[in-house]
Design a protein around this motif. Structure first.
Motif, PDB file in Angstrom:
ATOM      1  N   UNK A 175     -15.952 -49.125  65.968  1.00  0.00           N
ATOM      2  CA  UNK A 175     -14.954 -48.060  65.992  1.00  0.00           C
ATOM      3  C   UNK A 175     -15.238 -47.079  64.870  1.00  0.00           C
ATOM      4  N   UNK A 176     -14.671 -45.864  64.974  1.00  0.00           N
ATOM      5  CA  UNK A 176     -14.865 -44.864  63.923  1.00  0.00           C
ATOM      6  C   UNK A 176     -14.350 -45.393  62.588  1.00  0.00           C
ATOM      7  N   UNK A 177     -13.200 -46.063  62.610  1.00  0.00           N
ATOM      8  CA  UNK A 177     -12.607 -46.590  61.388  1.00  0.00           C
ATOM      9  C   UNK A 177     -13.536 -47.607  60.735  1.00  0.00           C
ATOM     10  N   UNK A 178     -14.037 -48.548  61.512  1.00  0.00           N
ATOM     11  CA  UNK A 178     -14.920 -49.577  60.962  1.00  0.00           C
ATOM     12  C   UNK A 178     -16.272 -48.994  60.543  1.00  0.00           C
ATOM     13  N   UNK A 179     -16.756 -48.008  61.308  1.00  0.00           N
ATOM     14  CA  UNK A 179     -18.013 -47.363  60.940  1.00  0.00           C
ATOM     15  C   UNK A 179     -17.902 -46.715  59.568  1.00  0.00           C
TER      16      UNK A 179
END
Length: 414
Positions: free
Chosen positions: A283-287
């Motif tokens: 996900x963008x957040x985890x990336x």
């Protein structure tokens, strides 16, 4: 025989370029390209080059550089593209697809390629995929716009130009502060003192003297093959040519017992090729949070402080509402913004951006440049921005230029 038709397909941040390429390579029956129906096309693109480089590295099999001692990967961008074009023409295709052919090329090499393509156009139809309006080949007369997967004919030579001029490139929120601040007390983060490099009997760099101070914003320029990549790789530790020379990284002489991992954790780095590594379901957040751990993807539970920091950065670049979206589902422009923020989230001492706008449309490039300018103004991170293209609006404090000579490229501050 009548005059040959040549097409331009204008793409933007929302275009599905892969769809258009597949359509053409299948021998399209699309009514916009009636002359190409049933014809065999060849693809001139960075992806094709990467495929040949991968084949050479994995299986030691040279395809487009047979009889050449130098590896394809070690060639300059101009040499690589010249080799690919020569190989494709040998296959005698009915038409050529040119996917942003001028990306990563210096001005002189671009001019040479235009002349070569002009000659080719006299006997072979060309389809140029264009993301930057300035790159449009002068002899093309048929224009198509790709919006998503929808192709439509247009009359203008710059269908996205007006939209680009009206783009809102302001980021109103301040740059989020780091969770932990790197300390450095010296005058120079990086110092080259009379550094020279050669491979075998081929000189690359000669007597390089370049100093990067804390918080400085540099642009590094030079022709293809001038040694820009060599300079960067010595800074990041990927190149051993710095050992035994007067090269200082964060105040410590190269080869004096420094840890490569200690160097890397204080450097933020982004080049478009990095996005190829992030094909998993991140996900963008985890990336973004993975940038704090220097990992490809996030494999630990993020802390509350890390989640808050990721939210602030995603809000800044307008992607908070998409935080759970998978990275590989994002547009190229948004991927570049996120990867730059990922490299910057820990506020490294040095941020290296290597050809970061290659392949972007005019609108996305303008947004990217605005973000880089903001980072430079609001943080203490030093920036090295590498680009052959003079990006409109970019505001470096200093420019370091490499000029090629037979005895190796020399550098000077402009």
């Amino acid at each position: 025989m009548g005059q040959r038709q040549h097409w331009a397909i204008f793409i933007n941040n929302r275009s599905d370029k892969g769809f258009a390429v597949d359509l053409l390579m299948r021998g399209t029956d699309h009514d916009l390209f009636t002359d190409l129906q049933g014809q065999r096309g060849a693809l001139f693109s960075k992806l094709e080059l990467n495929r040949f480089m991968d084949e050479e590295e994995r299986h030691d099999k040279k395809i487009i550089t047979k009889g050449v001692a130098q590896s394809l990967k070690s060639m300059s961008s101009g040499e690589q593209k010249k080799a690919l074009l020569k190989h494709l023409l040998k296959t005698q295709p009915d038409f050529l697809i040119l996917d942003n052919p001028f990306d990563n090329l210096d001005t002189e090499t671009q001019a040479d390629l235009v002349k070569r393509l002009q000659t080719i156009s006299e006997h072979t139809p060309l389809v140029q995929i264009v993301s930057r309006s300035h790159d449009l080949l002068p002899f093309i007369t048929q224009f198509v716009e790709l919006e998503g997967r929808s192709l439509r004919r247009v009359r203008t030579r710059n269908p996205f130009g007006a939209a680009s001029d009206k783009t809102n490139t302001s980021f109103t929120a301040p740059i989020p502060p780091p969770l932990v601040l790197f300390s450095f007390d010296g005058e120079a983060l990086i110092a080259f003192k009379n550094v020279s490099v050669q491979y075998g009997d081929r000189p690359i760099l000669r007597d390089i003297n370049w100093q990067i101070g804390p918080g400085e914003f540099w642009q590094l320029i030079g022709k293809n093959g001038s040694g820009k990549t060599t300079l960067l790789s010595m800074i990041t530790g990927e190149n051993s040519k710095g050992y035994g020379q007067e090269l200082y990284i964060f105040g410590q002489k190269k080869g004096s017992g420094e840890s490569i991992w200690d160097i890397k954790k204080r450097i933020g780095y982004f080049t478009p090729a990095m996005t190829d590594k992030f094909t998993g379901y991140h996900s963008l957040e985890h990336m973004l949070i993975s940038g704090l751990h220097d990992s490809v993807g996030l494999y630990v539970k993020p802390s509350e402080a890390e989640l808050r920091l990721a939210k602030e950065w995603l809000q800044l670049i307008g992607l908070w509402e998409l935080k759970d979206t998978y990275f590989h589902e994002m547009s190229m422009g948004n991927q570049r913004l996120l990867m730059t923020v990922r490299a910057m989230i820990k506020h490294p001492l040095l941020l290296i951006l290597d050809e970061p706008t290659a392949g972007l449309d005019d609108t996305s490039a303008a947004l990217f440049v605005a973000l880089v300018n903001k980072i430079a103004k609001e943080s203490s991170t030093a920036i090295v921005f590498v680009s052959h293209r003079k990006e409109k609006g970019l505001e470096p404090q200093f420019i370091y230029a490499l000029t090629m000579h037979e005895s190796g490229s020399i550098g000077k501050m402009l």
